[in-house]
Design a protein around this motif. Structure first.
Motif: not given
Length: 200
Positions: A130-157
């Motif tokens: 939700d924060v990524l969406h609010h920021l209009g982020a295009v890319a996201f890096l994290d070390d937890h699979p659940a977080n990057v899975n949740a970000a799919l469709g919100t960021v381009l990378v």
């Protein structure tokens, strides 16, 4: 031409050596060596601690350790490489808002306090998304699979820095898995060129 673009980084184990620092705190609190017994994500299992021991370490850590969490040597290289691409770098981190000042101190100005978002402990991965969406982020890096899975469709990378943790969900199709943090700026540069946000 560079078009400013928001890119989001997790903090612990991406920019800061949380594991090493927590383990050092555990050694001081428990008065003994803390051998790593596996690749579990949860610290209690990773270091074979009892619930009481783990709680004691966390109490000490929360009391006076967040501000002194050391940056990885690569942290500045990562942020500067992204900024050189014209990106605005944000930190979105799963710690309590009460630790915001300590988090900013540990990042030593690398990411300004105004661009550090604390979403709280044990939050659902969708809250980071939700924060990524609010920021209009295009890319996201994290070390937890659940977080990057949740970000799919919100960021381009959506990229996973893979430490091989046991017992976690697997990265979904569409997540980019890397084992070297400096591969992330390469992914972002490719994205910017592909989407016309940066002229080569």
């Amino acid at each position: 031409m560079h078009i400013e673009t928001n890119v989001v980084l997790d903090v612990d184990q991406v920019l800061t050596d949380f594991d090493g620092h927590w383990r050092q705190c555990a050694k001081q609190v428990l008065g003994r060596e803390i051998p790593r017994v596996g690749d579990h994500f949860h610290l209690r299992d990773r270091y074979n601690l009892s619930a009481a021991e783990c709680d004691a370490v966390w109490r000490a850590y929360h009391a006076d350790e967040w501000h002194s969490l050391p940056l990885y040597l690569h942290a500045a290289d990562l942020v500067y490489a992204l900024e050189d691409l014209g990106c605005t770098v944000w930190a979105v981190t799963s710690i309590d808002e009460r630790r915001h000042a300590a988090r900013a101190e540990s990042l030593a100005g690398l990411i300004p306090a105004a661009r550090i978002v604390c979403v709280g402990y044990a939050t659902h991965p969708n809250e980071k998304a939700d924060v990524l969406h609010h920021l209009g982020a295009v890319a996201f890096l994290d070390d937890h699979p659940a977080n990057v899975n949740a970000a799919l469709g919100t960021v381009l990378v959506s990229a996973l820095l893979d430490y091989g943790y046991e017992g976690l969900e697997t990265p979904e199709h569409g997540v980019t898995v890397i084992d070297d943090v400096m591969d992330f700026p390469v992914l972002v540069e490719q994205l910017l060129k592909r989407t016309g946000r940066m002229v080569a």
